[in-house]
Design a protein around this motif. Structure first.
Motif, PDB file in Angstrom:
ATOM      1  N   SER A  30       0.817  -1.226   0.000  1.00 24.20           N
ATOM      2  CA  SER A  30       0.000   0.000   0.000  1.00 24.20           C
ATOM      3  C   SER A  30       0.847   1.271   0.000  1.00 24.20           C
ATOM      4  O   SER A  30       0.370   2.344   0.332  1.00 24.20           O
ATOM      5  N   ALA A  31       2.109   1.149  -0.379  1.00 24.81           N
ATOM      6  CA  ALA A  31       3.004   2.316  -0.350  1.00 24.81           C
ATOM      7  C   ALA A  31       2.651   3.324  -1.448  1.00 24.81           C
ATOM      8  O   ALA A  31       2.214   2.947  -2.533  1.00 24.81           O
ATOM      9  N   ASN A  32       2.853   4.598  -1.132  1.00 30.13           N
ATOM     10  CA  ASN A  32       2.626   5.645  -2.143  1.00 30.13           C
ATOM     11  C   ASN A  32       3.619   5.518  -3.291  1.00 30.13           C
ATOM     12  O   ASN A  32       3.280   5.708  -4.454  1.00 30.13           O
ATOM     13  N   ALA A  33       4.871   5.252  -2.948  1.00 30.43           N
ATOM     14  CA  ALA A  33       5.917   5.212  -3.974  1.00 30.43           C
ATOM     15  C   ALA A  33       6.001   3.811  -4.584  1.00 30.43           C
ATOM     16  O   ALA A  33       5.775   2.813  -3.902  1.00 30.43           O
ATOM     17  N   THR A  34       6.331   3.770  -5.858  1.00 36.77           N
ATOM     18  CA  THR A  34       6.498   2.481  -6.527  1.00 36.77           C
ATOM     19  C   THR A  34       7.810   2.502  -7.303  1.00 36.77           C
ATOM     20  O   THR A  34       8.338   3.582  -7.607  1.00 36.77           O
ATOM     21  N   SER A  35       8.293   1.326  -7.648  1.00 37.28           N
ATOM     22  CA  SER A  35       9.556   1.284  -8.387  1.00 37.28           C
ATOM     23  C   SER A  35       9.383   1.835  -9.808  1.00 37.28           C
ATOM     24  O   SER A  35      10.335   2.305 -10.412  1.00 37.28           O
ATOM     25  N   GLU A  36       8.148   1.833 -10.319  1.00 36.23           N
ATOM     26  CA  GLU A  36       7.926   2.395 -11.670  1.00 36.23           C
ATOM     27  C   GLU A  36       8.259   3.889 -11.729  1.00 36.23           C
ATOM     28  O   GLU A  36       8.546   4.417 -12.798  1.00 36.23           O
ATOM     29  N   MET A  37       8.198   4.542 -10.579  1.00 41.06           N
ATOM     30  CA  MET A  37       8.472   5.988 -10.590  1.00 41.06           C
ATOM     31  C   MET A  37       9.885   6.281 -11.092  1.00 41.06           C
ATOM     32  O   MET A  37      10.120   7.294 -11.751  1.00 41.06           O
ATOM     33  N   TYR A  38      10.820   5.385 -10.773  1.00 39.44           N
ATOM     34  CA  TYR A  38      12.199   5.597 -11.253  1.00 39.44           C
ATOM     35  C   TYR A  38      12.230   5.552 -12.786  1.00 39.44           C
ATOM     36  O   TYR A  38      12.898   6.353 -13.427  1.00 39.44           O
ATOM     37  N   LEU A 431      13.193   4.685  -0.659  1.00 37.43           N
ATOM     38  CA  LEU A 431      11.743   4.871  -0.649  1.00 37.43           C
ATOM     39  C   LEU A 431      11.149   3.711   0.145  1.00 37.43           C
ATOM     40  O   LEU A 431      11.367   2.547  -0.206  1.00 37.43           O
ATOM     41  N   PRO A 432      10.403   4.019   1.203  1.00 37.16           N
ATOM     42  CA  PRO A 432       9.890   2.918   2.025  1.00 37.16           C
ATOM     43  C   PRO A 432       8.870   2.149   1.186  1.00 37.16           C
ATOM     44  O   PRO A 432       8.091   2.748   0.461  1.00 37.16           O
ATOM     45  N   GLY A 433       8.917   0.863   1.258  1.00 36.71           N
ATOM     46  CA  GLY A 433       8.004   0.076   0.436  1.00 36.71           C
ATOM     47  C   GLY A 433       8.616  -0.302  -0.900  1.00 36.71           C
ATOM     48  O   GLY A 433       8.088  -1.138  -1.627  1.00 36.71           O
ATOM     49  N   VAL A 434       9.743   0.338  -1.251  1.00 35.56           N
ATOM     50  CA  VAL A 434      10.397   0.005  -2.522  1.00 35.56           C
ATOM     51  C   VAL A 434      11.824  -0.497  -2.263  1.00 35.56           C
ATOM     52  O   VAL A 434      12.208  -1.571  -2.719  1.00 35.56           O
ATOM     53  N   THR A 435      12.580   0.294  -1.509  1.00 35.51           N
ATOM     54  CA  THR A 435      14.013   0.026  -1.354  1.00 35.51           C
ATOM     55  C   THR A 435      14.290  -0.968  -0.226  1.00 35.51           C
ATOM     56  O   THR A 435      13.724  -0.847   0.854  1.00 35.51           O
ATOM     57  N   ALA A 436      15.174  -1.911  -0.476  1.00 34.79           N
ATOM     58  CA  ALA A 436      15.730  -2.719   0.615  1.00 34.79           C
ATOM     59  C   ALA A 436      16.791  -1.847   1.266  1.00 34.79           C
ATOM     60  O   ALA A 436      17.776  -1.474   0.627  1.00 34.79           O
ATOM     61  N   THR A 437      16.565  -1.478   2.532  1.00 31.03           N
ATOM     62  CA  THR A 437      17.432  -0.472   3.153  1.00 31.03           C
ATOM     63  C   THR A 437      18.723  -1.083   3.680  1.00 31.03           C
ATOM     64  O   THR A 437      18.793  -2.266   4.003  1.00 31.03           O
ATOM     65  N   LYS A 438      19.744  -0.209   3.760  1.00 28.97           N
ATOM     66  CA  LYS A 438      21.071  -0.601   4.247  1.00 28.97           C
ATOM     67  C   LYS A 438      21.470   0.360   5.349  1.00 28.97           C
ATOM     68  O   LYS A 438      21.546   1.566   5.096  1.00 28.97           O
ATOM     69  N   PRO A 439      21.759  -0.128   6.541  1.00 19.64           N
ATOM     70  CA  PRO A 439      22.125   0.771   7.635  1.00 19.64           C
ATOM     71  C   PRO A 439      23.361   1.600   7.304  1.00 19.64           C
ATOM     72  O   PRO A 439      24.418   1.038   7.024  1.00 19.64           O
ATOM     73  N   GLY A 440      23.208   2.916   7.271  1.00 15.98           N
ATOM     74  CA  GLY A 440      24.351   3.794   7.042  1.00 15.98           C
ATOM     75  C   GLY A 440      24.427   4.387   5.654  1.00 15.98           C
ATOM     76  O   GLY A 440      25.227   5.275   5.412  1.00 15.98           O
ATOM     77  N   SER A 441      23.581   3.920   4.743  1.00 19.83           N
ATOM     78  CA  SER A 441      23.647   4.438   3.378  1.00 19.83           C
ATOM     79  C   SER A 441      22.359   5.163   3.011  1.00 19.83           C
ATOM     80  O   SER A 441      21.263   4.657   3.267  1.00 19.83           O
TER      81      SER A 441
END
Ligand code: WTA
Length: 657
Positions: A30-38, A431-441
């Motif tokens: 249900s995230a606002n952002a999607t990977s298609e936006m890129y 982008l929350p809901g799209v990106t796999a996050t990395k601590p520190g980056s």
């Protein structure tokens, strides 16, 4: 190229971090952002930004998205007309959301106030009528020197409504700093208050204004909010807010302004002594403020309660308390005080009280919470939190993981947002809901934004490489200049890669093997103390303005809580040198810096030395002083005019300690 000399210790472990945290599936669904936006933004950048601008109310639509023909002076949404305050306030009332709470204001002593969009509209209208009655009109400048009071928001929006530019000056700055900013912008009105609550005490604020306006010929009126009922001196130009604003009509018809009409000036430290007045304009700024707030925080205006803990005196307070959230019709918390008043669980008590869902703070605050202990947040119900943000400096992986585990329940996505006063809004962030996050980056440039890490010649360094961060394409919220100094604007940001037309951010960065960006701190003489930008030269000039100081060199040394701490090396004048280094003398110097700039610029440590390390051309080698300040072995001294100087400094320090 060599490692940029930013805060170093945290960075070593930062670069060995390799964990990733994919977004929770439900969140992604249900995230606002999607990977298609890129993809969309890459295929048609201007079309993408035009779509984002459509989220605002325009009285006249633009004819052209971007005019870059006079680079580096950009024009976005050329020919478009809008009123920024209408977009942040009235529009939501017109859309039937007048009863929605815009601001849950929480005072430090425990008083609170709930302001709906309908009430915000009335307050902003009254304030606009009041400012107009004091002669403020389009293009005029208004200085705002206020703590986190609702009146600060009303004042900023009232200026926007009238087309006047606000220049908010952080309440922690000294009267000297305030005076310099008022004079540079030639502000007509100053808005302040009697006093502010800090750590349970009422501290006077107006006294600083009284001192500042003795030498500010442009100031016609000083408008004073009553907050602490502190006794104040009353001068001819002074007027109480309640006398001038309250009797005004709560109706005001906003005028529409050109998309490029200036919105505000905000001063920030540069590499030279005098602060730069960063100029932002209307349509492009508001477009990117709203877009980033909506997507980076996944804002759902009907259900979210957002809280950004920044002070309104910094750019984060401008874009992510006032303009972005209000343009999006958010409900948000604004808190007046410090995180430990009256106890160290105050933030979590507020999160629980209002059911805060989106929380945005700085790494230095997170590290302070770590120091206070995980048992404090554990006492509160923080289950409402669903996105956590970080801004202001690189966040070390330990702090990132602590934040996720102890505040985010081990699941809330963390967005590490890189941007600057100059960029106006977030540029690089997961982008929350799209990106796999990395601590520190901070990871990747947002859709519509383009950033690169390049070497000294401007060549992209590619995966695994390190160098300088640049923004290679214009963006809607970009600064439009430095107030009154076009040449300095070009020299500071656009001259390093002039042939390529890149904006040089002043930050060192590197790519990991996946091409994600890791920020490494400033590469210039700007320090980052608790997320506040302070220039070494500014502190040096404050020190040498003291009668006992002959020469001074200042460095930012890494600090476990504040990111960097200010360490000063001073040579005292002949007769002062004898009784030198006494605690009282050093305290006097620290207080002097605080008086000249503000408490945030007080050196953590002052070391008295006989000589400073200089190159043959006379440039102080701060790198070597930083080695001393960080208790490291002193690096390469071969370019020093006199290589024995460092021995002298180290010996002298050993003797005195
Ligand atoms: C630093 C604050 C690493 C950087 C919005 C930049 C960061 C300066 C981050 C701007 C981050 C800000 N990671 N470094 N997420 N965010 N910085 O103008 O050095 O007060 O150039 O704007 O803060 O500071 P400013």
């Amino acid at each position: 190229m060599s490692q940029p000399d930013g805060p170093s210790k945290t960075l070593d472990n930062l670069l060995t971090e390799s964990r990733t945290f994919p977004p929770p599936a439900e969140f992604a669904a249900s995230a606002n952002a999607t990977s298609e936006m890129y993809d969309r933004a890459a295929a048609d950048r201007e079309g993408f930004w035009a779509d984002q601008a459509e989220h605002l109310h325009w009285d006249t639509k633009w004819e052209q998205v971007l005019d870059w023909s006079d680079a580096p002076f950009a024009k976005w949404f050329v020919g478009g007309k809008l009123n920024v305050a209408y977009n942040c306030v009235d529009r939501h009332v017109d859309d039937g959301n007048g009863d929605r709470v815009a601001i849950h204001w929480e005072g430090e002593p425990g008083d609170s106030r709930e302001i709906t969009y309908a009430e915000l509209q009335r307050e902003v209208s009254r304030t606009a009528n009041a400012l107009a009655s004091l002669g403020v009109g389009a293009g005029d400048r208004v200085a705002i020197y206020l703590p986190m009071l609702p009146e600060a928001v009303f004042s900023m929006l009232a200026c926007a409504r009238l087309g006047a530019l606000h220049s908010v000056v952080f309440g922690g700055f000294s009267s000297e700093a305030l005076r310099a900013r008022i004079n540079d912008a030639e502000a007509k009105v100053v808005i302040t208050c009697d006093g502010q609550y800090r750590r349970g005490k009422a501290a006077p604020l107006k006294a600083n204004v009284d001192e500042a306006v003795q030498h500010t010929p442009s100031v016609e009126h000083v408008l004073v909010v009553k907050r602490t009922a502190t006794d104040v001196q009353w001068n001819e130009r002074d007027k109480w807010w309640h006398d001038v604003v309250e009797p005004q009509s709560d109706q005001h018809t906003p005028e529409v302004f050109d998309s490029e009409h200036p919105l505000f000036i905000l001063y920030t430290s540069g590499t030279t002594g005098s602060p730069k007045g960063i100029l932002h304009t209307s349509g492009g700024y508001l477009t990117q403020a709203a877009y980033t707030h909506r997507n980076v925080f996944d804002l759902k205006p009907e259900s979210d309660v957002y809280w950004c803990t920044a002070d309104i005196g910094w750019v984060t307070g401008h874009t992510y308390i006032v303009y972005g959230p209000l343009a999006n019709g958010s409900s948000q918390v604004i808190y007046e005080g410090t995180p430990n008043s009256p106890h160290e669980g105050r933030h979590w008590e507020i999160v629980q009280k209002y059911g805060v869902t989106l929380y945005y703070t700085a790494p230095t605050t997170i590290r302070t919470f770590m120091k206070w202990g995980a048992e404090i947040p554990a006492k509160y119900d923080l289950s409402s939190l669903r996105v956590l943000g970080s801004v202001g400096e690189p966040i070390n992986p330990e702090a990132w993981i602590w934040y996720r585990d102890n505040i985010g329940g081990g699941k809330a996505p963390i967005v590490d947002t890189w941007w600057q006063t100059e960029t106006g809004a977030i540029m690089i962030s997961p982008l929350p809901g799209v990106t796999a996050t990395k601590p520190g980056s901070a990871q990747v440039a947002l859709p519509g934004i383009s950033a690169k890490v390049v070497d000294e010649t401007g060549e992209d360094v590619g995966p695994g490489g390190g160098g300088l961060l640049v923004l290679d394409k214009p963006w809607p919220a970009m600064l439009r200049g430095i107030w009154g100094d076009d040449q300095r604007f070009k020299d500071t940001y656009w001259s390093k890669f002039a042939d390529l037309g890149y904006y040089f951010a002043g930050d060192g960065a590197k790519y990991d093997e996946d091409g994600d960006v890791w920020l490494l701190g400033r590469v210039d003489d700007v320090m980052n103390v608790s997320g506040h930008r302070i220039s070494t030269t500014e502190v040096e000039s404050a020190l040498v303005s003291h009668p006992t100081v002959a020469e001074a060199a200042v460095v930012g040394a890494s600090d476990p809580t504040t990111g960097q701490g200010i360490v000063a090396f001073v040579i005292l004048r002949g007769n002062a040198a004898d009784g030198s280094g006494g605690e009282a003398a050093l305290k006097a110097l620290r207080d002097h810096v605080s008086h000249e700039i503000g408490p945030i610029a007080k050196p953590r440590q002052i070391m008295v030395v006989q000589e400073l390390p200089k190159t043959r051309s006379g440039k102080i080698m701060r790198r070597l002083l930083r080695d001393v300040a960080e208790n490291r072995e002193v690096g390469d001294v071969s370019t020093l005019a006199d290589s024995s100087v460092m021995d002298l400094i180290s010996k002298g320090l050993n003797k005195s300690s």
